[in-house]
Design a protein around this motif. Sequence first.
Motif, PDB file in Angstrom:
ATOM      1  N   PHE A  72      41.833  29.189  34.681  1.00 43.29           N
ATOM      2  CA  PHE A  72      42.763  29.784  35.637  1.00 43.29           C
ATOM      3  C   PHE A  72      42.597  31.301  35.694  1.00 43.29           C
ATOM      4  CE2 PHE A  72      46.980  31.868  36.031  1.00 43.29           C
ATOM      5  CZ  PHE A  72      47.189  31.634  37.388  1.00 43.29           C
ATOM      6  N   MET A  73      42.449  31.946  34.527  1.00 44.23           N
ATOM      7  CA  MET A  73      42.276  33.403  34.500  1.00 44.23           C
ATOM      8  C   MET A  73      40.970  33.813  35.181  1.00 44.23           C
ATOM      9  SD  MET A  73      45.003  34.636  33.101  1.00 44.23           S
ATOM     10  CE  MET A  73      44.537  36.317  32.703  1.00 44.23           C
ATOM     11  N   ALA A  74      39.905  33.034  34.990  1.00 40.50           N
ATOM     12  CA  ALA A  74      38.637  33.343  35.650  1.00 40.50           C
ATOM     13  C   ALA A  74      38.784  33.265  37.164  1.00 40.50           C
ATOM     14  CB  ALA A  74      37.545  32.383  35.171  1.00 40.50           C
ATOM     15  N   ARG A  75      39.539  32.270  37.653  1.00 36.31           N
ATOM     16  CA  ARG A  75      39.781  32.158  39.097  1.00 36.31           C
ATOM     17  C   ARG A  75      40.553  33.366  39.621  1.00 36.31           C
ATOM     18  NH1 ARG A  75      41.624  25.851  38.474  1.00 36.31           N
ATOM     19  NH2 ARG A  75      39.620  24.869  39.025  1.00 36.31           N
ATOM     20  N   LEU A  76      41.554  33.797  38.871  1.00 34.12           N
ATOM     21  CA  LEU A  76      42.334  34.964  39.297  1.00 34.12           C
ATOM     22  C   LEU A  76      41.454  36.205  39.407  1.00 34.12           C
ATOM     23  CD1 LEU A  76      45.759  34.900  37.392  1.00 34.12           C
ATOM     24  CD2 LEU A  76      45.299  34.350  39.788  1.00 34.12           C
ATOM     25  N   ILE A  77      40.609  36.419  38.397  1.00 27.20           N
ATOM     26  CA  ILE A  77      39.748  37.606  38.410  1.00 27.20           C
ATOM     27  C   ILE A  77      38.850  37.592  39.636  1.00 27.20           C
ATOM     28  CG2 ILE A  77      37.846  38.757  37.203  1.00 27.20           C
ATOM     29  CD1 ILE A  77      39.140  37.702  34.574  1.00 27.20           C
ATOM     30  N   PHE A  78      38.300  36.431  39.957  1.00 25.14           N
ATOM     31  CA  PHE A  78      37.474  36.342  41.162  1.00 25.14           C
ATOM     32  C   PHE A  78      38.289  36.704  42.406  1.00 25.14           C
ATOM     33  CE2 PHE A  78      36.009  34.069  44.904  1.00 25.14           C
ATOM     34  CZ  PHE A  78      34.680  34.470  44.968  1.00 25.14           C
ATOM     35  N   CYS A  79      39.505  36.205  42.496  1.00 29.54           N
ATOM     36  CA  CYS A  79      40.338  36.472  43.674  1.00 29.54           C
ATOM     37  C   CYS A  79      40.673  37.955  43.791  1.00 29.54           C
ATOM     38  CB  CYS A  79      41.621  35.644  43.616  1.00 29.54           C
ATOM     39  SG  CYS A  79      41.353  33.874  43.852  1.00 29.54           S
ATOM     40  N   PHE A  80      40.981  38.610  42.678  1.00 26.66           N
ATOM     41  CA  PHE A  80      41.289  40.043  42.716  1.00 26.66           C
ATOM     42  C   PHE A  80      40.075  40.840  43.208  1.00 26.66           C
ATOM     43  CE2 PHE A  80      44.341  39.105  39.030  1.00 26.66           C
ATOM     44  CZ  PHE A  80      45.415  38.921  39.906  1.00 26.66           C
ATOM     45  N   PHE A  81      38.893  40.464  42.700  1.00 26.91           N
ATOM     46  CA  PHE A  81      37.672  41.158  43.116  1.00 26.91           C
ATOM     47  C   PHE A  81      37.360  40.859  44.572  1.00 26.91           C
ATOM     48  CE2 PHE A  81      33.007  40.956  43.661  1.00 26.91           C
ATOM     49  CZ  PHE A  81      32.702  42.291  43.436  1.00 26.91           C
ATOM     50  N   ALA A  82      37.513  39.608  44.979  1.00 23.08           N
ATOM     51  CA  ALA A  82      37.127  39.198  46.330  1.00 23.08           C
ATOM     52  C   ALA A  82      38.002  39.849  47.394  1.00 23.08           C
ATOM     53  CB  ALA A  82      37.200  37.671  46.441  1.00 23.08           C
ATOM     54  N   GLU A  83      39.302  40.001  47.123  1.00 23.05           N
ATOM     55  CA  GLU A  83      40.169  40.565  48.163  1.00 23.05           C
ATOM     56  C   GLU A  83      39.915  42.055  48.360  1.00 23.05           C
ATOM     57  OE1 GLU A  83      44.342  40.418  47.383  1.00 23.05           O
ATOM     58  OE2 GLU A  83      44.160  41.086  45.303  1.00 23.05           O
ATOM     59  N   ASP A  84      39.463  42.762  47.320  1.00 26.50           N
ATOM     60  CA  ASP A  84      39.238  44.203  47.440  1.00 26.50           C
ATOM     61  C   ASP A  84      37.844  44.530  47.952  1.00 26.50           C
ATOM     62  OD1 ASP A  84      41.762  44.721  46.628  1.00 26.50           O
ATOM     63  OD2 ASP A  84      41.257  45.572  44.676  1.00 26.50           O
ATOM     64  N   THR A  85      36.955  43.542  48.003  1.00 26.67           N
ATOM     65  CA  THR A  85      35.584  43.792  48.449  1.00 26.67           C
ATOM     66  C   THR A  85      35.288  43.087  49.769  1.00 26.67           C
ATOM     67  OG1 THR A  85      34.911  41.960  47.006  1.00 26.67           O
ATOM     68  CG2 THR A  85      34.645  44.189  46.146  1.00 26.67           C
ATOM     69  N   ASP A  86      36.342  42.619  50.452  1.00 26.13           N
ATOM     70  CA  ASP A  86      36.234  41.975  51.760  1.00 26.13           C
ATOM     71  C   ASP A  86      35.508  40.634  51.715  1.00 26.13           C
ATOM     72  OD1 ASP A  86      37.664  43.936  53.043  1.00 26.13           O
ATOM     73  OD2 ASP A  86      35.887  45.125  53.501  1.00 26.13           O
ATOM     74  N   ILE A  87      35.349  40.074  50.500  1.00 20.88           N
ATOM     75  CA  ILE A  87      34.802  38.719  50.419  1.00 20.88           C
ATOM     76  C   ILE A  87      35.787  37.750  51.066  1.00 20.88           C
ATOM     77  CG2 ILE A  87      34.198  36.864  48.808  1.00 20.88           C
ATOM     78  CD1 ILE A  87      33.088  39.062  46.948  1.00 20.88           C
ATOM     79  N   PHE A  88      37.090  37.989  50.846  1.00 19.42           N
ATOM     80  CA  PHE A  88      38.112  37.271  51.597  1.00 19.42           C
ATOM     81  C   PHE A  88      38.276  38.010  52.922  1.00 19.42           C
ATOM     82  CE2 PHE A  88      40.404  35.795  47.481  1.00 19.42           C
ATOM     83  CZ  PHE A  88      39.422  34.840  47.292  1.00 19.42           C
ATOM     84  N   HIS A  89      37.464  37.638  53.895  1.00 19.77           N
ATOM     85  CA  HIS A  89      37.338  38.397  55.132  1.00 19.77           C
ATOM     86  C   HIS A  89      38.573  38.255  56.013  1.00 19.77           C
ATOM     87  CE1 HIS A  89      36.414  34.414  56.661  1.00 19.77           C
ATOM     88  NE2 HIS A  89      35.435  34.316  55.766  1.00 19.77           N
ATOM     89  N   SER A  90      38.535  38.890  57.161  1.00 15.77           N
ATOM     90  CA  SER A  90      39.596  38.832  58.175  1.00 15.77           C
ATOM     91  C   SER A  90      40.935  39.356  57.653  1.00 15.77           C
ATOM     92  CB  SER A  90      39.778  37.398  58.711  1.00 15.77           C
ATOM     93  OG  SER A  90      38.552  36.909  59.235  1.00 15.77           O
ATOM     94  N   GLY A  91      40.858  40.263  56.685  1.00  9.49           N
ATOM     95  CA  GLY A  91      42.074  40.898  56.215  1.00  9.49           C
ATOM     96  C   GLY A  91      42.935  40.041  55.327  1.00  9.49           C
TER      97      GLY A  91
END
Length: 911
Positions: A176-195
Motif C-alpha cells: 500500500f505504501m509503495a502505491r501511495l509513493i507512486f501516486c504522489f510522484f505521478a500527480e506532481d509529474t503530470d503522469i496523472f494527466h488532464s489535471g
Amino acid sequence: MNPVEIGDAISDLAQQPFDSVEFPFQFLEAFGNKKTALDRLRKGNTNQSDLPGAVLQRSHIHIATCPTGTVGDTLTALRNSPKTASQKARFILATDGDRFEAEDVTTGETVVCDYPDFANHFGFFLPLAGITTVAQIRESSFDIRATGRLNKLYVTLLQDNPEWASADRRSDMNHFMARLIFCFFAEDTDIFHSGHKFTETVERMSSGGADNTHEVIQELFRAMNTPLADRTAAGIKTWANGFPYVNGQLFSGNIDVPRFSRTARGYLIHIGNLDWTKINPDIFGSMIQAVADDEERGALGMHYTSVPNILKVLNPLFLDDLRAKLEEAGDNARKLLNLRSRMAKIRVFDPACGSGNFLVIAYKQMRKIEAELNTRRGEPDRRSEIPLTNFRGIELRDFPAEIARLALIIAEYQCDVLYRGQKEALAEFLPLDSQNWITCGNALRLDWLSICPPTGTGAKVRGDDLFETPLDQSEIDFENAGGETYLCGNPPYIGTKYQTKQQKSDLSDLFAPLSLKFGNLDYVGGWFLKSAHYLLADEAAESALVTTTSLFQGEQAELFHALLRKYRLCISWCHETFKWSNQAANNAGVACCIVGMKPHSRSGDRRIYNDTSMRSVANIGPYLVAMPDIVVSKKSSPISGLAEMTYGSMSNDDNNFTLSFSDYHELRSSHPENESILHRSVGGNEFVKGIFRAAIYIDDRASLTEAQLDRLSPVFERVKCYRSDSNREATRKLASTPWLFAERRHAQARKLFIPQIMSERRPYLTVGLLDESDLVIAPHMQILGGTLADFAIASSLMHHVWVATVCGKLETRIRYSATLGWNTFPLPKLTEQNKADLTACAENILLAREAHFPATIADLYDPEAMPENLRRAHEANDETLERIYIGRRFKNDTERLEKLFELYTKMTGKK
C-alpha cells in the motif's frame, strides 16, 4: 536527534511568526541543543559573539537577526567578525524575517532564500547536530522530509489498524505504501494527466472527514488497475474515471486500504502537498526502507547509500570502460552504433539489492552515456534501448524489493524527461510494463543463473510475491544472447558471532560440499561463492562486491584463496580500505574494501584503486595487495632471526592458584621462603587495565618445605579434584601433579609481554616490558630475555599492519599469533647501529608511558586521548624502522604490506 526530527522541527520554526530575539535560540533548539545549553547562551555565559544582539556558539554557528533589508551587510559583518574565526564557528547566518542567508565558512557554500523557504535547506546545517554527511543527503532535504512524513503516516495507520501490523498483513501494508509513493510522484509529474490530482481527489471526496478515506483511495487504485475500455463494466465511479490505467502489477491483486483516522488523513494530504518532482531515487529508497523496519525506524534519514561509494564499485567494473569506448568512438557513427548495441545487452545484477541503489545508479549512468552517444549520432530524441529488465536484483525483504522496482521506474521516467523531454516521456510511460525483474527471496538459496541467465530469452524464477506477480513470477522475454553481465552490490557482512541460525545454515549448505573450512567466515562470503558459481558458468561475466576487510585477512584470506583456485578466478581489481558510513555521529562506518573478480582466462591487467588514484600491478593476492597468489603459513621459528616468542604459562586450575591481594601479602610476610613461588601474574586485563593479580607458580625443580606444604595443600587438593573431574584425558593426567601449572614456560628473566587479543581501535600493538619474576599467563605471549630492539619491532606500525592482515581477527579485534604473526614477520638484516637506534626508540616509548603514571595502557592508547609525547615516540620508532626497509617513511599501509609481502616471498622462496 535524527535528520527527520530536525527537518520537522525546522519546518515548524519556518511556519511560526518571526521573533528576532528568539530566532537564534529556536534555530539551535531545532538542531538538538538542550534547554540548559540554550539558557547559558541567553544569559551570555557561553555566547561568544562580539556583535550586538548576535549569538555565537563556539565551534558551531554565529547567528544575527537584523532590520529589514540589511541581511547582506549583516552576513558580511559576521564573516569579518574576529570572534567568528577565533571561536571556530563553522556557519554564519543572518535573517530579517523576510530573507535568509547563510554560509559554511569552511567550504564557502551558501544558502540564500526567502525566509519561509529556509526549511528546505536544513540539510546544509546538519553538522550542527553532529551529523557529517556526504553531499547527496545534505542536498536532499526533500527526501528526508518525505521520509519523515511517510513514517508518521505508516505508524499512525498501524496504530489505527492493528491487524495490518500482523505478519500476515505487513506485506499488504508495505505494498500500500509503495502505491501511495507512486501516486504522489505521478500527480506532481503530470503522469496523472488532464489535471487529475490524487491528493486533491482524496481530500475532496473524503469531505474533510476520515470515515470514507479508505474507500476513496481504494476506488482510485481500482481505476488504475482497470483498462479504460473495461471501466464501464467494472462500475468505476465518475470521479475516478479520469485517472489513467497504470497496470504493471502495481495496483493488481489485493487493493484493500487501511482505515484512516482524521490524523492519518491529515498526514496523507500533507505528504501529497510536498513537491514530489524533487524525489531522488538514488537515495530515497534507502531512506524509506527504514519506514517499514521496526528496528531501523529510530535512525530515519540516516539510511542512504553514498553515490560516490556506489560509483567506486560501478566505475571500475564497467562504466569507465563504456566512457572510454565513447571517447574512442568520437563522432564515428558505426562505432557509436556498436557501442549502443553493446549497452542494450548489458545486464547489471545486484543479488543483495536492498531498495535498488546500485541498480538505479547504474541505470542513470548508462542513460547518460547513451544520451551523449545519441546526440553525437544526431538522434537526441531517440527512445532508449536500455531496458529496465536488464537491471536485476534479489532482496530478502518484500518492502525494499518493491521500492527497488519503483525507484527504477521513477529513474526511467526522470531520465526520459531529462534526455528526451516531458512530452515523449509521458507518451511512453503508461501503462507500466508488467514484467518483474526484482526477485524477493534469500539470495543464498536462489539460483542466480535462473534469475539472470547468461544467454537466452527468458528468466524463470521462483520467489516471494512482488507487485502481486505469481509465485513463479513473470517470464521476461527479450533477446540478449552474447550480452555482458556485471554482478555488483553491498551484501550483508555479519561476522560469525552475529549470524542467526538461518544464516549459519545458508553458509553451511553452500560450503560444506566443497570441503572448505568456513566456520569463521563472514556472511558476505556466501555472495562471493555464489558469484564464483555464476562466473564459472558465464565467462563473459564479472563481479564486484563491497566487503569487510576481514574476508581478506587471516584464515578467511586462506579460504578465499582456495575459492579462487577452485573456480579458476582471479582478483581483477580492488579498492583499498575505506569507510562505508551513513552518518558519522552515530556510525563510525565499517572498514570496507571492494573486490572485483573474473575468470582467470580473461584476467588482463590488475588494478588497485584508492580514493585518488589507480595503478596497474602484475597480480593482486588474497590479502588485496600487489603480491603473488600465496597465503602466509605458520612457521615454527622466526624467518628473520628474531628472538623466540612463546605462549605464557597455562594453569588449568580453575583459578585455585590465583591469590587475593590479602592472601598474597600474608603468604609473603608470614613465610619469606614463599617469595620464590609467588609471582605477579600478567594476562590481558592485568596488563591493559593495570590490575594486580598474583599466583602460585612452582618450578618443576623446586622443593617445598613442610610448612609450605601444610599451608598450600588445600589449594593443591582443590586443583587435583578439578582436574580429576575433567572430561579430557590429558587434564585428568595432570591431577597427579596438582602443585604444577599444566604448561610451564616461566623463567627468571626480563621478558616482553604480547597480548593475544588487541583492540582494533588502538593504533599500535601494546607490548609490555616485564620484570624477571613476572609470570605471563597463556594464551598471551612472551619473549624471554627479549631485547628493547625486539620491543621496538613488535610495537611498530609495520608489525601492526602485518599481524592485522595475516593473523586475522576475533570479531573485530586483532588476534595475535606467534607462529603466524611474529615468526613470519619479514625484516631486513639489522646492523648493530640499527639495533642501537631501535633500542633508543623503545626507551623513549617506555619513558613516555612512565611520564603519565598511573595511567594504564587502556588510557595511554585511547586513540582519542593518546598523550602527544607517547604518539611522537611511536612515530619516531616507526620512522626509524621504516627507513631500514626503504630509506624513508611508507606512504600508507598498502605500500607497507606490498614491501612486507615482497620480502616474505624472497625469504620463504614462495612464488
